[in-house]
Design an enzyme around this catalytic site. Structure first.
Site, PDB file in Angstrom:
ATOM      1  N   LYS A  42       1.939  -6.263  -6.946  1.00 32.76           N
ATOM      2  CA  LYS A  42       1.723  -7.711  -6.801  1.00 32.76           C
ATOM      3  C   LYS A  42       0.955  -8.266  -8.009  1.00 32.76           C
ATOM      4  CE  LYS A  42      -0.509  -7.408  -2.842  1.00 32.76           C
ATOM      5  NZ  LYS A  42      -0.524  -5.966  -2.533  1.00 32.76           N
ATOM      6  N   ARG A 117      -3.203 -12.030   4.577  1.00 32.49           N
ATOM      7  CA  ARG A 117      -3.109 -10.636   5.013  1.00 32.49           C
ATOM      8  C   ARG A 117      -3.248 -10.474   6.513  1.00 32.49           C
ATOM      9  NH1 ARG A 117      -5.015  -8.076  -0.301  1.00 32.49           N
ATOM     10  NH2 ARG A 117      -5.325  -5.919   0.198  1.00 32.49           N
ATOM     11  N   ARG A 155      -3.787   5.533 -10.512  1.00 32.60           N
ATOM     12  CA  ARG A 155      -4.152   4.288 -11.191  1.00 32.60           C
ATOM     13  C   ARG A 155      -5.496   4.411 -11.928  1.00 32.60           C
ATOM     14  NH1 ARG A 155      -3.544  -1.354  -8.050  1.00 32.60           N
ATOM     15  NH2 ARG A 155      -5.306  -0.687  -6.786  1.00 32.60           N
ATOM     16  N   ARG A 188     -10.674   2.690  -9.635  1.00 32.21           N
ATOM     17  CA  ARG A 188     -11.238   1.672  -8.745  1.00 32.21           C
ATOM     18  C   ARG A 188     -11.815   2.386  -7.531  1.00 32.21           C
ATOM     19  NH1 ARG A 188      -7.351  -3.277  -7.121  1.00 32.21           N
ATOM     20  NH2 ARG A 188      -7.778  -2.631  -4.996  1.00 32.21           N
ATOM     21  N   ARG A 199      -6.479   1.480   3.560  1.00 32.57           N
ATOM     22  CA  ARG A 199      -5.853   0.256   3.077  1.00 32.57           C
ATOM     23  C   ARG A 199      -4.399   0.166   3.538  1.00 32.57           C
ATOM     24  NH1 ARG A 199      -6.801   1.201  -2.941  1.00 32.57           N
ATOM     25  NH2 ARG A 199      -5.579  -0.677  -3.311  1.00 32.57           N
TER      26      ARG A 199
HETATM   27  P1  ADP Z   1      -4.781  -3.949  -2.770  1.00 31.14           P
HETATM   28  O1  ADP Z   1      -3.706  -4.967  -2.470  1.00 31.14           O
HETATM   29  O2  ADP Z   1      -4.367  -2.996  -3.823  1.00 31.14           O
HETATM   30  O3  ADP Z   1      -5.362  -3.291  -1.553  1.00 31.14           O
HETATM   31  P2  ADP Z   1      -6.711  -6.062  -3.390  1.00 31.14           P
HETATM   32  O4  ADP Z   1      -7.388  -6.164  -4.714  1.00 31.14           O
HETATM   33  O5  ADP Z   1      -5.746  -7.121  -3.010  1.00 31.14           O
HETATM   34  O6  ADP Z   1      -6.040  -4.643  -3.428  1.00 31.14           O
HETATM   35  O7  ADP Z   1      -7.812  -5.982  -2.231  1.00 31.14           O
HETATM   36  C1  ADP Z   1      -8.920  -5.129  -2.292  1.00 31.14           C
HETATM   37  C2  ADP Z   1      -9.764  -5.291  -1.040  1.00 31.14           C
HETATM   38  O8  ADP Z   1     -10.266  -6.637  -0.985  1.00 31.14           O
HETATM   39  C3  ADP Z   1      -9.055  -5.097   0.277  1.00 31.14           C
HETATM   40  O9  ADP Z   1      -9.007  -3.742   0.663  1.00 31.14           O
HETATM   41  C4  ADP Z   1      -9.928  -5.929   1.227  1.00 31.14           C
HETATM   42  O10 ADP Z   1     -11.137  -5.260   1.560  1.00 31.14           O
HETATM   43  C5  ADP Z   1     -10.299  -7.122   0.366  1.00 31.14           C
HETATM   44  N1  ADP Z   1      -9.315  -8.227   0.471  1.00 31.14           N
HETATM   45  C6  ADP Z   1      -8.539  -8.719  -0.520  1.00 31.14           C
HETATM   46  N2  ADP Z   1      -7.769  -9.735  -0.091  1.00 31.14           N
HETATM   47  C7  ADP Z   1      -8.064  -9.883   1.229  1.00 31.14           C
HETATM   48  C8  ADP Z   1      -7.602 -10.748   2.253  1.00 31.14           C
HETATM   49  N3  ADP Z   1      -6.660 -11.681   2.008  1.00 31.14           N
HETATM   50  N4  ADP Z   1      -8.131 -10.605   3.502  1.00 31.14           N
HETATM   51  C9  ADP Z   1      -9.081  -9.699   3.767  1.00 31.14           C
HETATM   52  N5  ADP Z   1      -9.549  -8.833   2.853  1.00 31.14           N
HETATM   53  C10 ADP Z   1      -9.064  -8.924   1.591  1.00 31.14           C
END
Ligand code: ADP
Length: 243
Positions: A42, A117, A155, A188, A199
């Site tokens: 994404k 999400r 990664r 990360r 996740r």
């Molecule tokens: P990825 O899609 O690779 O898991 P992100 O950078 O989008 O990574 O998200 C990292 C973390 O940030 C998630 O595991 C969550 O804890 C938090 N997070 C990000 N976006 C949201 C969201 N829309 N709702 C709730 N938590 C979020």
């Protein structure tokens, strides 16, 4: 059946591509939702789309990491959850997105990466999009489970310039070192194996069901295979769908 994979309408009005400014009175802003599991690309696709469409990327993950880095009230609230790979509270991300969408650069459209999400986030977003009269397109990046695991465990990121690498599919010239600025690459914190599992679990249980929500609410939704092709080819497919 139904709306999935339909390719009929044009979501990016002529003039928005290459960063040109369409007439805001006559053009609905484009709300492009990049949807898919962690590791589906994404963020990579969002960055390519920003350059071509001239609208900003809104990544809730990046925004939350920035708050954690600053150590402010939001950062303190979300840090432990992010480290554990658990979703943070809806009200926290909803507020961040609402504030971000009110910025002038989002008036012509935006690319949502990692939001919504949950069902509650999707409902809040629908309200915001309706208020803006936005034209919504959802791109669902479909990636095999094993491929996702390989991408996330391999990664590496440059802490200075943010460039992403992968130890197998996109290694740096010198192992562990950024090609662009020579900084030592880092993993990360939530890319450790047990956190990756959390996740993916959160994705399956809370996020994936939103596909049905998007369909039921009449959003234009396209599945794009993002397992096998290089990012540029996936990007080409997305552009063909939204143009
Ligand atoms: P990825 O899609 O690779 O898991 P992100 O950078 O989008 O990574 O998200 C990292 C973390 O940030 C998630 O595991 C969550 O804890 C938090 N997070 C990000 N976006 C949201 C969201 N829309 N709702 C709730 N938590 C979020």
């Amino acid at each position: 059946m139904g709306r999935k994979n339909q390719v009929t309408s044009v979501a990016v009005p002529a003039g928005r591509e290459n960063g040109q400014t369409p007439n805001p009175k006559s053009q609905a802003p484009l709300a492009l939702i990049l949807f898919g599991p962690p590791g589906s690309g994404k963020g990579t696709q969002a960055k390519l789309l920003v350059k071509t469409l001239g609208i900003p990327q809104i990544s809730t993950g990046d925004m939350l990491r920035e708050h954690v880095r600053k150590g402010n009230a939001v950062g303190t609230k979300v840090e432990a959850k992010m480290k554990a790979g658990i979703l943070v509270k809806d009200e926290v991300v909803n507020r961040l997105v609402e504030e971000r969408l009110a910025q002038p650069d989002a008036a012509r459209g935006f690319i949502l990466d990692g939001y919504p999400r949950t069902r509650a986030q999707a409902e809040t977003l629908c309200g915001m999009l309706a208020a803006q009269g936005a034209e919504t397109v959802v791109i669902h990046l479909v990636v095999d489970y094993n491929e996702v695991i390989a991408r996330l465990t391999g990664r590496r990121q440059c802490p200075v310039c943010g460039t992403l690498y992968n130890v197998t599919s996109k290694p740096p010239k010198v192992p562990g070192v950024c090609d662009l600025d020579g900084a030592a690459l880092s993993v990360r914190e939530d890319d450790r194996e047990e956190v990756i599992r959390e996740r993916l679990d959160a994705y399956q249980k809370q996020t994936r069901p939103l596909i049905d929500f998007f369909r039921e609410s009449g959003k234009r939704l396209y599945d794009v295979d993002a397992s096998h092709d290089p990012p540029e080819a996936v990007f080409g497919k997305i552009l063909a769908l939204i143009r």
